[in-house]
Motif scaffolding. Structure first.
Motif, short mmCIF file in Angstrom:
data_model
loop_
_atom_site.label_atom_id
_atom_site.label_comp_id
_atom_site.label_asym_id
_atom_site.label_seq_id
_atom_site.Cartn_x
_atom_site.Cartn_y
_atom_site.Cartn_z
N LYS A 137 6.02 -9.36 -16.31
CA LYS A 137 6.50 -8.12 -15.71
C LYS A 137 5.33 -7.25 -15.24
N ARG A 138 4.27 -7.17 -16.05
CA ARG A 138 3.09 -6.40 -15.63
C ARG A 138 2.47 -7.00 -14.37
N ALA A 139 2.38 -8.31 -14.32
CA ALA A 139 1.80 -8.98 -13.15
C ALA A 139 2.69 -8.79 -11.92
N GLU A 140 4.00 -8.76 -12.10
CA GLU A 140 4.91 -8.53 -10.98
C GLU A 140 4.74 -7.13 -10.41
N VAL A 141 4.51 -6.15 -11.28
CA VAL A 141 4.24 -4.78 -10.82
C VAL A 141 2.92 -4.75 -10.05
N ALA A 142 1.91 -5.42 -10.57
CA ALA A 142 0.61 -5.48 -9.88
C ALA A 142 0.76 -6.14 -8.51
N LEU A 143 1.61 -7.16 -8.43
CA LEU A 143 1.85 -7.83 -7.15
C LEU A 143 2.53 -6.88 -6.17
N ARG A 144 3.54 -6.15 -6.62
CA ARG A 144 4.22 -5.18 -5.73
C ARG A 144 3.24 -4.12 -5.23
N ARG A 145 2.36 -3.66 -6.10
CA ARG A 145 1.37 -2.66 -5.69
C ARG A 145 0.42 -3.23 -4.64
N ALA A 146 -0.05 -4.45 -4.85
CA ALA A 146 -0.96 -5.07 -3.89
C ALA A 146 -0.27 -5.29 -2.54
N ILE A 147 0.95 -5.77 -2.57
CA ILE A 147 1.69 -6.00 -1.33
C ILE A 147 1.93 -4.68 -0.61
N ASN A 148 2.25 -3.62 -1.35
CA ASN A 148 2.44 -2.31 -0.74
C ASN A 148 1.18 -1.86 -0.02
N ARG A 149 0.04 -2.00 -0.66
CA ARG A 149 -1.23 -1.59 -0.05
C ARG A 149 -1.51 -2.42 1.21
N ILE A 150 -1.23 -3.72 1.14
CA ILE A 150 -1.45 -4.59 2.31
C ILE A 150 -0.52 -4.15 3.45
N ASN A 151 0.74 -3.89 3.14
CA ASN A 151 1.70 -3.47 4.17
C ASN A 151 1.31 -2.14 4.81
N VAL A 152 0.89 -1.19 3.99
CA VAL A 152 0.48 0.12 4.53
C VAL A 152 -0.77 -0.04 5.40
#
Length: 145
Positions: free
Chosen positions: A125-140
């Protein structure tokens, strides 16, 4: 900008202080209940935010400009034409280090796979949150013009 255009103040604050503060016509946020647009005169509101982007449409030298900021959750409080966003972290599109974001995404994917093999739900779950954060930064970052 005509004299009738009403502006709001948008401020994004993290534990490191104010990361963004400008006047704008509208702020669009990724609230937990869906996308939320706030303009001058909106009723007061406090709502939690997802990991996502904050978009601020503003006027700069008679031209419209949209600033996009990656935020990692938090909440927004709006009253008296002031939107205050409190988040753990926030980065404007122009400030995102894309190589660092891509590396974070790759690390998170590896950690998810390792956690799945070990049946470690908490780590997954922690890694999934880290993944969402990274993808968000890439998308922005990718949305900047």
């Amino acid at each position: 900008m005509d004299n009738e255009t009403k502006l709001i103040t948008v401020s994004i604050v993290t534990p490191n202080g104010v990361q963004y503060e400008h006047h704008g016509q509208i702020v669009v946020l990724d609230a937990i209940d869906g996308e939320l647009g706030i303009m001058a005169g909106h009723e007061p509101i406090v709502t939690p935010l997802n990991i996502g982007s904050v978009q601020v449409k503003r006027i700069h030298s008679h031209d419209e400009q949209t600033d996009e900021i990656a935020v990692n959750g938090g909440y927004v409080e709006f009253s008296n034409d002031v939107a205050t966003i409190i988040a753990d972290s926030a980065e404007r599109a122009r400030d995102i280090d894309i190589n660092r974001a891509e590396s974070a995404k790759e690390r998170a994917v590896r950690h998810i796979e390792e956690a799945k093999k070990k049946h470690d739900v908490s780590s997954q779950k922690r890694a999934e949150v880290a993944l969402r954060r990274a993808i968000n930064r890439i998308n922005v970052y990718s949305s900047k013009k």
